[in-house]
Design a protein around this motif. Structure first.
Motif, PDB file in Angstrom:
ATOM      1  N   LEU A  29       0.835  -1.194   0.000  1.00 12.63           N
ATOM      2  CA  LEU A  29       0.000   0.000   0.000  1.00 12.63           C
ATOM      3  C   LEU A  29       0.873   1.250   0.000  1.00 12.63           C
ATOM      4  N   ALA A  30       1.895   1.282   0.835  1.00 11.27           N
ATOM      5  CA  ALA A  30       2.782   2.441   0.897  1.00 11.27           C
ATOM      6  C   ALA A  30       3.432   2.705  -0.457  1.00 11.27           C
ATOM      7  N   GLY A  31       3.891   1.642  -1.121  1.00 10.35           N
ATOM      8  CA  GLY A  31       4.523   1.798  -2.426  1.00 10.35           C
ATOM      9  C   GLY A  31       3.576   2.394  -3.453  1.00 10.35           C
ATOM     10  N   ALA A  32       2.348   1.923  -3.471  1.00  7.35           N
ATOM     11  CA  ALA A  32       1.359   2.453  -4.418  1.00  7.35           C
ATOM     12  C   ALA A  32       1.019   3.902  -4.084  1.00  7.35           C
ATOM     13  N   CYS A  33       0.912   4.201  -2.798  1.00  2.00           N
ATOM     14  CA  CYS A  33       0.550   5.563  -2.380  1.00  2.00           C
ATOM     15  C   CYS A  33       1.646   6.566  -2.699  1.00  2.00           C
ATOM     16  N   ARG A  34       2.896   6.144  -2.616  1.00  2.00           N
ATOM     17  CA  ARG A  34       4.007   7.056  -2.925  1.00  2.00           C
ATOM     18  C   ARG A  34       3.954   7.564  -4.359  1.00  2.00           C
ATOM     19  N   ASP A  35       3.259   6.834  -5.227  1.00  2.00           N
ATOM     20  CA  ASP A  35       3.119   7.258  -6.627  1.00  2.00           C
ATOM     21  C   ASP A  35       1.984   8.254  -6.840  1.00  2.00           C
ATOM     22  N   GLU A  36       1.171   8.491  -5.824  1.00  2.09           N
ATOM     23  CA  GLU A  36       0.085   9.463  -5.958  1.00  2.09           C
ATOM     24  C   GLU A  36       0.679  10.869  -6.082  1.00  2.09           C
ATOM     25  N   PRO A  37       0.137  11.692  -6.988  1.00  5.88           N
ATOM     26  CA  PRO A  37       0.707  13.030  -7.158  1.00  5.88           C
ATOM     27  C   PRO A  37       0.668  13.892  -5.904  1.00  5.88           C
ATOM     28  N   GLY A  38      -0.314  13.706  -5.045  1.00  2.64           N
ATOM     29  CA  GLY A  38      -0.422  14.530  -3.838  1.00  2.64           C
ATOM     30  C   GLY A  38       0.204  13.930  -2.599  1.00  2.64           C
ATOM     31  N   CYS A  39       0.796  12.740  -2.721  1.00  2.00           N
ATOM     32  CA  CYS A  39       1.441  12.100  -1.576  1.00  2.00           C
ATOM     33  C   CYS A  39       2.878  12.600  -1.493  1.00  2.00           C
ATOM     34  N   LEU A  40       3.192  13.297  -0.406  1.00  2.00           N
ATOM     35  CA  LEU A  40       4.535  13.841  -0.222  1.00  2.00           C
ATOM     36  C   LEU A  40       5.469  12.815   0.406  1.00  2.00           C
ATOM     37  N   SER A  41       4.935  11.931   1.234  1.00  2.00           N
ATOM     38  CA  SER A  41       5.729  10.844   1.812  1.00  2.00           C
ATOM     39  C   SER A  41       4.792   9.823   2.443  1.00  2.00           C
ATOM     40  N   TYR A  42       5.280   8.596   2.536  1.00  2.00           N
ATOM     41  CA  TYR A  42       4.512   7.516   3.151  1.00  2.00           C
ATOM     42  C   TYR A  42       5.533   6.502   3.653  1.00  2.00           C
ATOM     43  N   ASN A  43       5.683   6.410   4.957  1.00  2.00           N
ATOM     44  CA  ASN A  43       6.660   5.501   5.549  1.00  2.00           C
ATOM     45  C   ASN A  43       5.972   4.559   6.528  1.00  2.00           C
ATOM     46  N   VAL A  44       6.417   3.307   6.525  1.00  2.00           N
ATOM     47  CA  VAL A  44       5.872   2.289   7.419  1.00  2.00           C
ATOM     48  C   VAL A  44       6.998   1.822   8.334  1.00  2.00           C
ATOM     49  N   PHE A  45       6.703   1.761   9.633  1.00  2.00           N
ATOM     50  CA  PHE A  45       7.670   1.331  10.633  1.00  2.00           C
ATOM     51  C   PHE A  45       7.090   0.161  11.410  1.00  2.00           C
ATOM     52  N   ARG A  46       7.950  -0.798  11.731  1.00  2.00           N
ATOM     53  CA  ARG A  46       7.523  -1.984  12.474  1.00  2.00           C
ATOM     54  C   ARG A  46       8.062  -1.916  13.898  1.00  2.00           C
ATOM     55  N   SER A  47       7.233  -2.266  14.851  1.00  2.00           N
ATOM     56  CA  SER A  47       7.635  -2.267  16.252  1.00  2.00           C
ATOM     57  C   SER A  47       8.749  -3.280  16.488  1.00  2.00           C
ATOM     58  N   ASP A  49       9.333  -4.341  19.553  1.00  2.00           N
ATOM     59  CA  ASP A  49       8.846  -5.148  20.670  1.00  2.00           C
ATOM     60  C   ASP A  49       7.696  -6.068  20.293  1.00  2.00           C
ATOM     61  N   ARG A  50       6.861  -5.587  19.383  1.00  2.00           N
ATOM     62  CA  ARG A  50       5.686  -6.347  18.955  1.00  2.00           C
ATOM     63  C   ARG A  50       5.678  -6.384  17.429  1.00  2.00           C
ATOM     64  N   PRO A  51       6.206  -7.424  16.810  1.00  2.00           N
ATOM     65  CA  PRO A  51       6.331  -7.463  15.351  1.00  2.00           C
ATOM     66  C   PRO A  51       5.016  -7.413  14.581  1.00  2.00           C
ATOM     67  N   GLU A  52       3.900  -7.571  15.270  1.00  2.00           N
ATOM     68  CA  GLU A  52       2.590  -7.477  14.606  1.00  2.00           C
ATOM     69  C   GLU A  52       2.068  -6.041  14.590  1.00  2.00           C
ATOM     70  N   ARG A  53       2.832  -5.106  15.169  1.00  2.00           N
ATOM     71  CA  ARG A  53       2.397  -3.706  15.265  1.00  2.00           C
ATOM     72  C   ARG A  53       3.227  -2.830  14.320  1.00  2.00           C
ATOM     73  N   PHE A  54       2.503  -1.989  13.574  1.00  2.00           N
ATOM     74  CA  PHE A  54       3.137  -1.104  12.598  1.00  2.00           C
ATOM     75  C   PHE A  54       2.602   0.315  12.766  1.00  2.00           C
ATOM     76  N   VAL A  55       3.438   1.276  12.461  1.00  2.00           N
ATOM     77  CA  VAL A  55       3.023   2.674  12.436  1.00  2.00           C
ATOM     78  C   VAL A  55       3.359   3.220  11.058  1.00  2.00           C
ATOM     79  N   SER A  56       2.381   3.836  10.420  1.00  2.00           N
ATOM     80  CA  SER A  56       2.653   4.504   9.148  1.00  2.00           C
ATOM     81  C   SER A  56       2.496   6.004   9.353  1.00  2.00           C
ATOM     82  N   ILE A  57       3.370   6.736   8.709  1.00  2.00           N
ATOM     83  CA  ILE A  57       3.327   8.194   8.745  1.00  2.00           C
ATOM     84  C   ILE A  57       3.203   8.648   7.301  1.00  2.00           C
ATOM     85  N   GLU A  58       2.064   9.274   7.014  1.00  2.00           N
ATOM     86  CA  GLU A  58       1.729   9.679   5.651  1.00  2.00           C
ATOM     87  C   GLU A  58       1.595  11.201   5.598  1.00  2.00           C
ATOM     88  N   LYS A  59       2.075  11.790   4.523  1.00  2.00           N
ATOM     89  CA  LYS A  59       1.947  13.245   4.378  1.00  2.00           C
ATOM     90  C   LYS A  59       1.411  13.540   2.978  1.00  2.00           C
TER      91      LYS A  59
END
Length: 111
Positions: A29-47, A49-59
């Protein structure tokens, strides 16, 4: 600056046994979103401590760009079709930029 950007911080988790598939779907999803003309950034981070938990920061450039993101085919296919079915916990926060903030005065600078 006439319009303000939109920042989205999403904290999402899957069941531990779905963590790998969940992470792959988030990265797709992040890769596809990065190609959107209005997407300035989209990063996904994995915890670490808990490998099933992710945080995405989208601009996004503005609210119209964020709306276009939510209406895109890849958001429906990957976000709604692959990510959401695996999500068991989800906290999404949205922020906008206001007027530019001038830099703080440097107390070490000699007047």
């Amino acid at each position: 600056m006439g319009s303000s950007y939109v920042l989205v911080i999403a904290d999402v988790s899957s069941r531990p046994e779905d963590a790998e598939e969940f992470g792959q779907a988030l990265e797709a999803l992040a890769g596809a979103c990065r190609d959107e003309p209005g997407c300035l950034s989209y990063n996904v981070f994995r915890s670490t401590d808990r490998p099933e938990r992710f945080v995405s920061i989208e601009k996004y450039a503005d609210s119209a760009a964020f709306t276009a993101h939510r209406e895109s085919a890849h958001f429906r296919e990957i976000g709604l079709g692959r990510v959401m079915p695996l999500a068991v916990d989800r906290d999404v926060q949205m922020y906008t930029s206001g007027a530019p903030i001038p830099p703080a005065p440097n107390p070490r600078r000699a007047e």
